[in-house]
Scaffold this motif. Structure first.
Motif, PDB file in Angstrom:
ATOM      1  N   LEU A  29      56.462 -11.680  74.475  1.00 49.16           N
ATOM      2  CA  LEU A  29      56.494 -13.111  74.158  1.00 49.16           C
ATOM      3  C   LEU A  29      55.176 -13.717  74.613  1.00 49.16           C
ATOM      4  N   ARG A  30      54.513 -14.450  73.714  1.00 49.30           N
ATOM      5  CA  ARG A  30      53.246 -15.065  74.115  1.00 49.30           C
ATOM      6  C   ARG A  30      53.024 -16.391  73.395  1.00 49.30           C
ATOM      7  N   PRO A  31      53.471 -17.478  73.980  1.00 54.80           N
ATOM      8  CA  PRO A  31      53.106 -18.806  73.455  1.00 54.80           C
ATOM      9  C   PRO A  31      51.659 -19.121  73.805  1.00 54.80           C
ATOM     10  N   ARG A  32      50.921 -19.679  72.840  1.00 53.88           N
ATOM     11  CA  ARG A  32      49.503 -20.001  73.071  1.00 53.88           C
ATOM     12  C   ARG A  32      49.187 -21.395  72.541  1.00 53.88           C
ATOM     13  N   PHE A  33      48.685 -22.242  73.411  1.00 55.34           N
ATOM     14  CA  PHE A  33      48.199 -23.573  73.023  1.00 55.34           C
ATOM     15  C   PHE A  33      46.720 -23.470  72.676  1.00 55.34           C
ATOM     16  N   GLU A  34      46.311 -24.122  71.580  1.00 54.23           N
ATOM     17  CA  GLU A  34      44.899 -24.146  71.188  1.00 54.23           C
ATOM     18  C   GLU A  34      44.453 -25.559  70.868  1.00 54.23           C
ATOM     19  N   TYR A  35      43.254 -25.876  71.292  1.00 49.69           N
ATOM     20  CA  TYR A  35      42.559 -27.108  70.921  1.00 49.69           C
ATOM     21  C   TYR A  35      41.316 -26.686  70.148  1.00 49.69           C
ATOM     22  N   ARG A  36      41.249 -27.055  68.871  1.00 56.13           N
ATOM     23  CA  ARG A  36      40.160 -26.609  68.007  1.00 56.13           C
ATOM     24  C   ARG A  36      39.281 -27.793  67.583  1.00 56.13           C
ATOM     25  N   HIS A  37      38.016 -27.700  67.966  1.00 50.30           N
ATOM     26  CA  HIS A  37      37.036 -28.728  67.605  1.00 50.30           C
ATOM     27  C   HIS A  37      35.741 -27.995  67.228  1.00 50.30           C
ATOM     28  N   GLY A  38      35.834 -27.228  66.124  1.00 49.08           N
ATOM     29  CA  GLY A  38      34.695 -26.421  65.722  1.00 49.08           C
ATOM     30  C   GLY A  38      34.935 -24.947  65.918  1.00 49.08           C
ATOM     31  N   TYR A  39      36.189 -24.527  65.919  1.00 54.74           N
ATOM     32  CA  TYR A  39      36.535 -23.109  66.008  1.00 54.74           C
ATOM     33  C   TYR A  39      36.296 -22.425  64.663  1.00 54.74           C
ATOM     34  N   SER A  40      35.610 -21.323  64.637  1.00 53.17           N
ATOM     35  CA  SER A  40      35.318 -20.444  63.491  1.00 53.17           C
ATOM     36  C   SER A  40      34.344 -21.044  62.476  1.00 53.17           C
ATOM     37  N   THR A  41      34.153 -22.335  62.486  1.00 52.11           N
ATOM     38  CA  THR A  41      33.175 -22.968  61.624  1.00 52.11           C
ATOM     39  C   THR A  41      32.756 -24.301  62.227  1.00 52.11           C
ATOM     40  N   LEU A  42      31.665 -24.865  61.754  1.00 51.49           N
ATOM     41  CA  LEU A  42      31.143 -26.113  62.301  1.00 51.49           C
ATOM     42  C   LEU A  42      32.093 -27.271  62.032  1.00 51.49           C
ATOM     43  N   PHE A  43      32.199 -28.177  63.023  1.00 48.64           N
ATOM     44  CA  PHE A  43      33.118 -29.301  62.912  1.00 48.64           C
ATOM     45  C   PHE A  43      32.522 -30.368  62.006  1.00 48.64           C
ATOM     46  N   PRO A  44      33.274 -30.833  61.003  1.00 50.25           N
ATOM     47  CA  PRO A  44      32.716 -31.801  60.043  1.00 50.25           C
ATOM     48  C   PRO A  44      32.713 -33.223  60.590  1.00 50.25           C
ATOM     49  N   ASP A  45      31.953 -34.076  59.950  1.00 45.91           N
ATOM     50  CA  ASP A  45      31.936 -35.501  60.304  1.00 45.91           C
ATOM     51  C   ASP A  45      33.279 -36.148  59.946  1.00 45.91           C
ATOM     52  N   GLY A  46      33.713 -37.071  60.790  1.00 50.82           N
ATOM     53  CA  GLY A  46      34.876 -37.885  60.485  1.00 50.82           C
ATOM     54  C   GLY A  46      36.215 -37.180  60.580  1.00 50.82           C
ATOM     55  N   ALA A  47      36.271 -35.974  61.096  1.00 50.97           N
ATOM     56  CA  ALA A  47      37.533 -35.240  61.204  1.00 50.97           C
ATOM     57  C   ALA A  47      38.106 -35.383  62.607  1.00 50.97           C
ATOM     58  N   ASP A  48      39.406 -35.141  62.717  1.00 49.80           N
ATOM     59  CA  ASP A  48      40.074 -35.120  64.018  1.00 49.80           C
ATOM     60  C   ASP A  48      40.258 -33.669  64.462  1.00 49.80           C
ATOM     61  N   PRO A  49      40.186 -33.400  65.753  1.00 51.03           N
ATOM     62  CA  PRO A  49      40.418 -32.032  66.225  1.00 51.03           C
ATOM     63  C   PRO A  49      41.861 -31.607  65.990  1.00 51.03           C
ATOM     64  N   ALA A  50      42.077 -30.305  65.960  1.00 55.87           N
ATOM     65  CA  ALA A  50      43.416 -29.743  65.774  1.00 55.87           C
ATOM     66  C   ALA A  50      43.962 -29.275  67.116  1.00 55.87           C
ATOM     67  N   ALA A  51      45.285 -29.370  67.273  1.00 54.99           N
ATOM     68  CA  ALA A  51      45.959 -28.885  68.471  1.00 54.99           C
ATOM     69  C   ALA A  51      47.355 -28.415  68.075  1.00 54.99           C
ATOM     70  N   PHE A  52      47.779 -27.273  68.593  1.00 55.93           N
ATOM     71  CA  PHE A  52      49.078 -26.712  68.228  1.00 55.93           C
ATOM     72  C   PHE A  52      49.437 -25.609  69.213  1.00 55.93           C
ATOM     73  N   VAL A  53      50.684 -25.159  69.123  1.00 54.55           N
ATOM     74  CA  VAL A  53      51.172 -24.021  69.905  1.00 54.55           C
ATOM     75  C   VAL A  53      51.736 -22.995  68.929  1.00 54.55           C
ATOM     76  N   THR A  54      51.230 -21.782  68.983  1.00 50.45           N
ATOM     77  CA  THR A  54      51.808 -20.675  68.227  1.00 50.45           C
ATOM     78  C   THR A  54      52.485 -19.719  69.195  1.00 50.45           C
ATOM     79  N   GLN A  55      53.410 -18.932  68.678  1.00 52.99           N
ATOM     80  CA  GLN A  55      54.141 -18.003  69.541  1.00 52.99           C
ATOM     81  C   GLN A  55      54.453 -16.708  68.807  1.00 52.99           C
ATOM     82  N   ARG A  56      54.193 -15.620  69.497  1.00 52.78           N
ATOM     83  CA  ARG A  56      54.654 -14.309  69.070  1.00 52.78           C
ATOM     84  C   ARG A  56      55.912 -13.960  69.846  1.00 52.78           C
ATOM     85  N   SER A  57      56.940 -13.524  69.118  1.00 57.75           N
ATOM     86  CA  SER A  57      58.177 -13.046  69.745  1.00 57.75           C
ATOM     87  C   SER A  57      58.442 -11.653  69.172  1.00 57.75           C
ATOM     88  N   ARG A  58      58.153 -10.637  69.953  1.00 56.42           N
ATOM     89  CA  ARG A  58      58.197  -9.262  69.450  1.00 56.42           C
ATOM     90  C   ARG A  58      59.171  -8.421  70.279  1.00 56.42           C
TER      91      ARG A  58
END
Length: 422
Positions: A29-58
């Motif tokens: 079990l692994r819940p993970r919180f992420e705050y993304r403000h330019g993850y994997s690509t450059l952050f665009p003008d006028g956008a809001d950052p992303a935040a969420f929790v994903t979880q693996r249950s194996r």
């Protein structure tokens, strides 16, 4: 669930015919919180950052005897809140079969392994389990395996189909580098403090004509080696791979390479490492016939944690020159802090004769083992992008803040263990 019960019944029934067996049941079990403000690509003008929790249950079920090993793993990967409450079924189709394989012992040194399985070798550059991604990576494949005390050889085969058909073998399952057919040879020799391996990988991709009709298969070939050896108190590791055949997905002739060399030194409880990796690239705007792609590896572990390069992206690109250094401090008996810095530059020429320098990334990762079956991990990464980074990231602005933070709890208890001696 009916399939799981049937599987357990077969395993338990089989155990009565063997002399010594073990059955282990574990969870991941692994819940993970992420705050993304330019993850994997450059952050665009006028956008809001992303935040969420994903979880693996194996749930993992392992069976082992003298002649047989069986692994069965099912998982649910979902985002907190992605399914409306009180639905009679999971509305996001997040439940899946991760692994289901059997390995039969043919003789003292030979075995065969068949089914859905994770394949990982060396530093997981070409083949990796991709454990960072909640869903992981698997292959539906058959392996012939040889192993003695200092040498192993695996020969693998895969043939993928969309469904059970009466005519034809056209394969159109979508996905990044999803192959129709695969064959590989892996061999590794181990000495007291050194090792060297060899890999030849052939992957075949379905080709379609202008009317979207199946029109043969084109192949990408990857051949190379990974090695480790000590020089006094410094450990040296490195790799060299060459790709040829046809480039995915454009079916043009391919001539690409990867080179990596790293030196590490660990006095007492602190690890120091410096190294570089070169992944060849094509000139921007030209035929991408020199672009190396590391295929089925755990690419998150290389070229920075922010995944700007080769993590489901950057295929047929200008390539990458990555010079890096890292230090791992042991902060206590159960905790450590990793710090790393990467200097990124394009390997091929960028358009408009732009400077090759792409940016500098700083990564921090703290790990603390809270108890035997639970580990807390926290990370922060920051990308200082150059103007040239915009050229490889769809023209997005380079001067916005680009950072990423996350926190994950990994809980992997053994739920049940039983040994049978008949």
């Amino acid at each position: 669930m009916k399939k799981i019960y049937t599987y357990l019944f077969l395993v338990v029934g089989f155990t009565t015919t063997l002399k010594s067996q073990t059955i282990d049941v574990s969870a991941d079990l692994r819940p993970r919180f992420e705050y993304r403000h330019g993850y994997s690509t450059l952050f665009p003008d006028g956008a809001d950052p992303a935040a969420f929790v994903t979880q693996r249950s194996r749930l993992n079920i392992d069976y082992q005897s003298e002649l047989l090993k069986v692994m069965f793993s099912v998982q649910d990967v979902s985002t907190w809140g992605d399914t409306r409450q009180i639905l009679p079924i999971d509305g996001n189709d997040s439940f899946s079969l991760f692994q289901a394989w059997a390995e039969l012992k043919i003789s003292k040194n030979w075995s065969t392994k068949l089914g859905r399985q994770s394949i990982a070798y060396d530093n997981e550059r070409i083949f990796g389990g991709l454990d960072w991604a909640m869903q992981g990576r698997f292959h539906d494949a058959a392996l012939i395996k040889y192993q003695n005390s200092s040498f192993i050889t695996d020969v693998g085969f895969a043939f993928s189909q969309t469904s059970q058909q009466n005519e034809g073998t056209a394969y159109n399952v979508p996905g990044f580098f999803t192959y129709k057919t695969m064959q590989y040879l892996y061999a590794k020799k181990t000495w007291e403090k050194a090792s060297a391996s060899f890999l030849f990988l052939n992957t075949g991709f379905q080709k379609f004509d202008e009317n979207d009709q199946a029109d043969g298969v084109y192949y990408t070939h990857t051949v190379g080696s990974y090695f480790k050896f000590p020089i006094a108190t410094v450990n040296i590791s490195g790799s060299a791979y060459y790709q040829f055949g046809k480039a995915y997905p454009i079916n043009t002739n391919l001539n690409a390479y990867e080179l990596m060399l790293e030196g590490s030194y660990k006095p007492q409880n602190t690890l120091f490492a410096v190294g570089f990796e070169i992944l060849s690239g094509s000139d921007q705007g030209e035929t991408p016939d020199k672009s190396f792609f590391p295929l089925y590896g755990t690419n998150h572990a290389h070229n920075g944690f922010m995944d700007y390069f080769y993590v489901g992206n950057y295929a047929n690109s200008a390539g990458l020159n990555d010079i890096y250094g890292k230090v791992v401090f042991k902060t206590s008996e159960k905790a450590n802090l990793l710090t790393s810095i990467h200097y990124f530059a394009a390997n091929g020429n960028l358009s408009d004769n732009a400077d090759a320098y792409l940016g500098t990334e700083i990564d921090l990762q703290y790990s603390h083992k809270l108890m035997k079956f639970a580990t807390l991990k926290v990370g922060y990464s920051h990308m200082f992008a150059s103007e040239s980074m915009s050229l490889i990231k769809d023209g997005r602005p380079h001067d916005n803040t680009n950072n990423w933070g996350w926190a994950m709890l990994v809980i992997n208890p053994k739920l049940f263990s039983h040994k049978i001696n008949n």
